[in-house]
Scaffold this motif. Structure first.
Motif, PDB file in Angstrom:
ATOM      1  N   ALA A  80      91.404  28.732  80.906  1.00 56.34           N
ATOM      2  CA  ALA A  80      92.006  27.778  81.830  1.00 56.34           C
ATOM      3  C   ALA A  80      93.429  28.189  82.168  1.00 56.34           C
ATOM      4  O   ALA A  80      94.181  28.616  81.297  1.00 56.34           O
ATOM      5  N   ARG A  81      93.769  28.045  83.435  1.00 52.95           N
ATOM      6  CA  ARG A  81      95.099  28.410  83.914  1.00 52.95           C
ATOM      7  C   ARG A  81      96.091  27.260  83.768  1.00 52.95           C
ATOM      8  O   ARG A  81      97.286  27.472  83.737  1.00 52.95           O
ATOM      9  N   ASN A  82      95.580  26.032  83.672  1.00 49.46           N
ATOM     10  CA  ASN A  82      96.466  24.870  83.565  1.00 49.46           C
ATOM     11  C   ASN A  82      95.738  23.752  82.817  1.00 49.46           C
ATOM     12  O   ASN A  82      94.556  23.877  82.484  1.00 49.46           O
ATOM     13  N   GLU A  83      96.447  22.666  82.567  1.00 52.75           N
ATOM     14  CA  GLU A  83      95.872  21.565  81.792  1.00 52.75           C
ATOM     15  C   GLU A  83      94.669  20.940  82.490  1.00 52.75           C
ATOM     16  O   GLU A  83      93.688  20.578  81.838  1.00 52.75           O
ATOM     17  N   ALA A  84      94.723  20.817  83.806  1.00 53.29           N
ATOM     18  CA  ALA A  84      93.600  20.216  84.538  1.00 53.29           C
ATOM     19  C   ALA A  84      92.326  21.040  84.352  1.00 53.29           C
ATOM     20  O   ALA A  84      91.248  20.484  84.117  1.00 53.29           O
ATOM     21  N   GLN A  85      92.439  22.362  84.439  1.00 51.04           N
ATOM     22  CA  GLN A  85      91.271  23.216  84.233  1.00 51.04           C
ATOM     23  C   GLN A  85      90.770  23.112  82.800  1.00 51.04           C
ATOM     24  O   GLN A  85      89.562  23.067  82.564  1.00 51.04           O
TER      25      GLN A  85
END
Length: 134
Positions: A80-85
């Motif tokens: 994941a690239r960010n928290e949402a992902q």
């Protein structure tokens, strides 16, 4: 399993007949990744889309859940690239695709095994016991 979403190809953002999304890392990394049969990829994405609709899950959640159910996969490493992902990918656990859904995904992703294995995979009993790897 490393790169369970196929370098971003199984996120649902890549579509037949459309250019790569602007923010996709594939613009810079596609040539370094494994070769991909585009038609096979689109067949899998079509089935992932349909199952996501049926289950109320996202395409990445369905893809990761499918991998987690494969008998030869012991773990899945998400990138994941960010928290949402990350949160979305974590939604792939705590539920299971049914046997019919898994069979549809397996059929969409199936490739002919290379020599010398292909005769064995053509035998129905062997194929059921040893499904081909995706």
């Amino acid at each position: 399993m490393w790169s369970p979403l196929g370098w971003g190809r199984l996120t649902g953002k890549i579509r037949r007949g459309q250019p790569l999304p602007e923010g996709s890392r594939l613009h810079a990394t596609a040539e370094f990744g494994p070769p991909v049969d585009d038609e096979r990829m689109y067949r899998v994405i079509d089935v992932l889309d349909a199952i996501a609709e049926e289950t109320g899950r996202t395409v990445p959640q369905v893809a990761i859940n499918w991998l987690l159910q494969r008998p030869t996969v012991s773990s899945v490493i998400i990138g994941a690239r960010n928290e949402a992902q990350l949160r979305q990918n974590l939604g792939a656990v705590g539920w299971s695709l049914d046997a019919e859904q898994v069979a549809r995904l397996d059929a969409a992703s199936r490739v002919e095994a290379p020599y010398p294995h292909f005769p064995y995979y053509r035998q129905d009993a062997f194929a059921r016991l040893n499904p081909p790897l995706v």
